[in-house]
Write an enzyme that holds these catalytic residues in place. Structure first.
Site, PDB file in Angstrom:
ATOM      1  CD  GLU A 315      -2.958  -0.586   2.501  1.00  0.00           C
ATOM      2  OE1 GLU A 315      -3.116   0.573   2.971  1.00  0.00           O
ATOM      3  OE2 GLU A 315      -3.440  -1.608   3.012  1.00  0.00           O
ATOM      4  CD1 TRP A 353      -5.761   3.427   0.433  1.00  0.00           C
ATOM      5  CD2 TRP A 353      -5.737   1.178   0.361  1.00  0.00           C
ATOM      6  NE1 TRP A 353      -6.889   2.985   1.047  1.00  0.00           N
ATOM      7  CE2 TRP A 353      -6.909   1.620   1.012  1.00  0.00           C
ATOM      8  CE3 TRP A 353      -5.523  -0.198   0.195  1.00  0.00           C
ATOM      9  CZ2 TRP A 353      -7.849   0.711   1.510  1.00  0.00           C
ATOM     10  CZ3 TRP A 353      -6.467  -1.074   0.689  1.00  0.00           C
ATOM     11  CH2 TRP A 353      -7.614  -0.609   1.341  1.00  0.00           C
TER      12      TRP A 353
HETATM   13  C1  BGC Z   1      -5.065   0.644   5.654  1.00  0.00           C
HETATM   14  C2  BGC Z   1      -6.199   0.959   4.711  1.00  0.00           C
HETATM   15  C3  BGC Z   1      -6.582   2.432   4.852  1.00  0.00           C
HETATM   16  C4  BGC Z   1      -5.375   3.275   4.498  1.00  0.00           C
HETATM   17  C5  BGC Z   1      -5.627   4.762   4.572  1.00  0.00           C
HETATM   18  C6  BGC Z   1      -3.952   1.680   5.588  1.00  0.00           C
HETATM   19  O1  BGC Z   1      -3.218   1.682   6.753  1.00  0.00           O
HETATM   20  O2  BGC Z   1      -4.572  -0.648   5.415  1.00  0.00           O
HETATM   21  O3  BGC Z   1      -7.274   0.120   4.992  1.00  0.00           O
HETATM   22  O4  BGC Z   1      -7.669   2.791   4.100  1.00  0.00           O
HETATM   23  O5  BGC Z   1      -4.360   2.991   5.431  1.00  0.00           O
HETATM   24  O6  BGC Z   1      -5.950   5.145   5.855  1.00  0.00           O
END
Ligand code: BGC
Length: 406
Positions: A315, A353
């Protein structure tokens, strides 16, 4: 002697290429996008906003993945919702299993490499009622769920993330009391964290038992802990923070790859009451108020090199409703990823992400869960219409060419 004419060839601009086979994709999690999750603690016990219909991805996944394919992505990270698979203890929902079978089959047919997360912050309510992750029984329950998924869907999964960000879950749900089950207990939270790492190891063994060659790991949220100043005590604060976010997070943990979620630059120093304190975010911020600090991904990757494991960035993303900063955000982070690769770090993939605007876990009462726009694809939550953002097209060029312009 007549002078030779010297022709100066204009140097060709070379764009850093990423290693062959590099995975380019985006990530989502079940509760944040699917909609209709009604047997999970987040939906049932939450006092903050719920996800409700979310982005209705449960029904729209084919169209959403077709867009991802058009955007030249070759990999996708998604999560399976435990509360759908096992809505009550030892009661398995075959329709839900079939659904994920269809989702993963569709992705494979479209040529995607699949990365599947088993736990992304939510728990079935029966698990929560039995004490959740504080109760060691949850380790066994989670292992049973992992086995069920491995048996029924394992042939469609290329990479497994057993648990997403166990340290963040333990902190926000059990130490700071912000997320369900709203517990404020430092030692309890530490126990939760340890139980999650144990559950990971158990799931690791089970999955590898069925598929010895499959790749199993965790996704860890690792900030760049940067001493706030040159003082020895601030350097100590950074080292202590790294102990918790890296050393402890990896100790005794079995993993074939490292999954890195990178979002934060923490300028740290020693202070009360928390021993290590972070200075307020500075410089350019996202809509979430998080500092944009691309160099941090390089610094973290360098720190992870010593573990000698392939690294996937599971992410990295930005909340940016106007889409003014996203393309540059991605580009700048990737420049630093490319620099880390040149410095010998074995990075093999990048998952932005998120693929879609989604339900963003609220941390305050006034947040409704839908204001933060992380998506490459914009979602209108009234009509559920999708619109590809400009930045998504720029990311698509990177995915297509396996390189970035400098
Ligand atoms: C999480 C996600 C979240 C993103 C933004 C990450 O730490 O895994 O689920 O949406 O952060 O906050």
């Amino acid at each position: 002697m007549p002078k030779k004419a010297v022709t100066i060839k204009k140097a060709k601009k070379i764009s850093p290429r990423f290693p062959d086979g590099f995975l380019w994709g985006a990530a989502t999690s079940a509760y944040q996008v699917e909609g209709g999750v009604d047997a999970a603690d987040w939906e049932v016990q939450n006092v903050l906003g719920r996800a409700g219909a979310a982005a209705e991805h449960y029904h729209k996944y084919e169209a959403d993945f077709r867009i991802a394919k058009k955007l030249h992505q070759n990999a996708h990270r998604l999560s399976i919702e435990w509360s759908r698979i096992e809505p009550e203890e030892d009661v398995w929902n075959d329709d839900a299993i079939e659904h994920y079978y269809n989702v993963l089959t569709f992705l494979k047919k479209q040529g995607f490499t699949t990365l599947v997360t088993l736990h992304h912050f939510t728990n079935p309510t029966w698990v929560a009622h039995a004490g959740g992750w504080k109760n060691p029984k949850t380790i066994t329950d989670f292992a049973g769920y992992a086995a069920k998924i491995a048996v029924s869907l394992g042939h469609l999964v290329d990479f497994w993330v057993t648990i997403n960000e166990p340290s963040v879950y333990a902190l926000l749900s059990h130490m700071q009391g912000i997320w369900p089950p709203f517990q404020k207990n430092f030692l309890g939270g530490y126990r939760v964290y340890m139980n999650m790492l144990k559950a990971h190891n158990k799931a690791y063994e089970i999955i590898k038992g069925y598929y010895p060659k499959t790749q199993v790991g965790l996704a860890q949220n690792i900030p760049f802990n940067d001493p706030a100043d040159e003082s020895g005590s601030s350097k100590l604060a950074a080292r202590l923070s790294d102990y918790f976010s890296i050393t402890r997070a990896f100790q005794g943990v079995r993993q074939d790859f490292i999954g890195l979620n990178y979002y934060f630059h923490n300028r740290v120093k020693m202070g009360l009451p928390k021993i290590v304190v972070s200075l307020p975010a500075q410089g350019e911020l996202s809509d979430k108020g998080w500092e944009i600090y691309p160099q941090g991904i390089y610094e973290v990757l360098k720190k992870l090199k010593k573990y000698r494991k392939p690294i996937y960035i599971t992410e990295n993303g930005i909340a940016d409703a106007t889409d003014a900063k996203r393309a540059k955000f991605i580009m700048d982070h990737l420049k630093f990823v490319s620099r880390a690769i040149k410095a010998g770090v074995d990075v093999r993939g990048y998952f932005y992400w998120s693929l879609l605007d989604n339900y963003e876990w609220p941390v305050k009462k006034e947040e409704n869960g839908f204001d933060m726009k992380f998506g490459l694809i914009e979602v209108d939550f009234q009509t559920q219409k999708r619109k590809v953002r400009k930045s998504a097209k720029i990311y698509a060029e990177i995915c297509k060419s396996n390189s970035i312009e400098t």
